[in-house]
Design a protein around this motif. Structure first.
Motif, PDB file in Angstrom:
ATOM      1  N   GLU A  19       0.763  -1.197   0.008  1.00 54.49           N
ATOM      2  CA  GLU A  19      -0.056   0.100   0.053  1.00 54.49           C
ATOM      3  C   GLU A  19       0.767   1.126   0.055  1.00 54.49           C
ATOM      4  OE1 GLU A  19      -2.633  -0.215   3.035  1.00 54.49           O
ATOM      5  OE2 GLU A  19      -3.960  -1.820   2.193  1.00 54.49           O
ATOM      6  N   ARG A  20       2.006   1.167   0.543  1.00 56.87           N
ATOM      7  CA  ARG A  20       3.056   2.616   0.580  1.00 56.87           C
ATOM      8  C   ARG A  20       3.480   2.750  -0.660  1.00 56.87           C
ATOM      9  NH1 ARG A  20       6.396   0.509   5.163  1.00 56.87           N
ATOM     10  NH2 ARG A  20       4.844   0.148   6.474  1.00 56.87           N
ATOM     11  N   ALA A  22       2.197   1.679  -3.619  1.00 53.42           N
ATOM     12  CA  ALA A  22       1.030   2.215  -4.312  1.00 53.42           C
ATOM     13  C   ALA A  22       0.681   3.946  -4.138  1.00 53.42           C
ATOM     14  CB  ALA A  22      -0.317   1.394  -4.454  1.00 53.42           C
ATOM     15  N   SER A  23       0.686   4.294  -3.022  1.00 54.28           N
ATOM     16  CA  SER A  23       0.379   5.551  -2.679  1.00 54.28           C
ATOM     17  C   SER A  23       1.424   6.423  -3.371  1.00 54.28           C
ATOM     18  CB  SER A  23       0.150   5.957  -1.145  1.00 54.28           C
ATOM     19  OG  SER A  23       1.264   5.584  -0.465  1.00 54.28           O
ATOM     20  N   VAL A  25       3.000   6.163  -6.217  1.00 56.55           N
ATOM     21  CA  VAL A  25       2.972   5.998  -7.429  1.00 56.55           C
ATOM     22  C   VAL A  25       1.587   6.989  -7.707  1.00 56.55           C
ATOM     23  CG1 VAL A  25       2.051   4.642  -9.498  1.00 56.55           C
ATOM     24  CG2 VAL A  25       3.737   3.709  -7.668  1.00 56.55           C
ATOM     25  N   GLU A  26       0.416   6.886  -6.788  1.00 57.90           N
ATOM     26  CA  GLU A  26      -0.629   7.617  -7.053  1.00 57.90           C
ATOM     27  C   GLU A  26      -0.114   9.253  -6.796  1.00 57.90           C
ATOM     28  OE1 GLU A  26      -3.142   6.021  -4.105  1.00 57.90           O
ATOM     29  OE2 GLU A  26      -3.725   4.361  -4.966  1.00 57.90           O
ATOM     30  N   TYR A  27       0.626   9.645  -5.932  1.00 56.22           N
ATOM     31  CA  TYR A  27       1.056  10.706  -5.683  1.00 56.22           C
ATOM     32  C   TYR A  27       1.996  11.109  -6.752  1.00 56.22           C
ATOM     33  CZ  TYR A  27      -0.566  11.038  -0.767  1.00 56.22           C
ATOM     34  OH  TYR A  27      -1.221  11.172   0.347  1.00 56.22           O
ATOM     35  N   LEU A  29       1.662  10.286 -10.021  1.00 53.84           N
ATOM     36  CA  LEU A  29       0.426  10.590 -11.104  1.00 53.84           C
ATOM     37  C   LEU A  29      -0.170  11.815 -10.716  1.00 53.84           C
ATOM     38  CD1 LEU A  29      -0.852   7.015 -11.681  1.00 53.84           C
ATOM     39  CD2 LEU A  29       0.622   8.223 -13.100  1.00 53.84           C
ATOM     40  N   LEU A  30      -0.576  11.982  -9.731  1.00 48.46           N
ATOM     41  CA  LEU A  30      -1.335  13.354  -9.071  1.00 48.46           C
ATOM     42  C   LEU A  30      -0.457  14.412  -9.578  1.00 48.46           C
ATOM     43  CD1 LEU A  30      -3.894  14.580  -8.206  1.00 48.46           C
ATOM     44  CD2 LEU A  30      -3.021  14.218  -5.827  1.00 48.46           C
TER      45      LEU A  30
END
Length: 68
Positions: A19-20, A22-23, A25-27, A29-30
């Motif tokens: 989960e760490r 993935a977050s 990667v999400e940041y 992309l954001l």
């Protein structure tokens, strides 16, 4: 029974570690999306604003020439 608890604890740690990542990667992309939108907005509004400022500068210059 203790082996089962140990395995459950390992699975929880493994899921949290994923989960760490993935977050992160999400940041990323954001941030990339925000940068893309900013560049697009500056490009679009920059041309619109630039022509409006040119028109204003021309009007001021012409008004100054008429008063002489």
């Amino acid at each position: 029974m203790s082996r089962m608890r140990g395995m459950l604890a390992w699975m929880r740690r493994s899921i949290r570690a994923r989960e760490r990542g993935a977050s992160l990667v999400e940041y990323a992309l954001l941030i990339a999306l925000i940068a893309f939108v900013c560049v697009g907005a500056v490009t679009y509004f920059g041309e619109e604003t630039g022509s409006a400022l040119d028109d204003g500068a021309t009007a001021v210059r012409e008004a100054g020439e008429r008063t002489r």
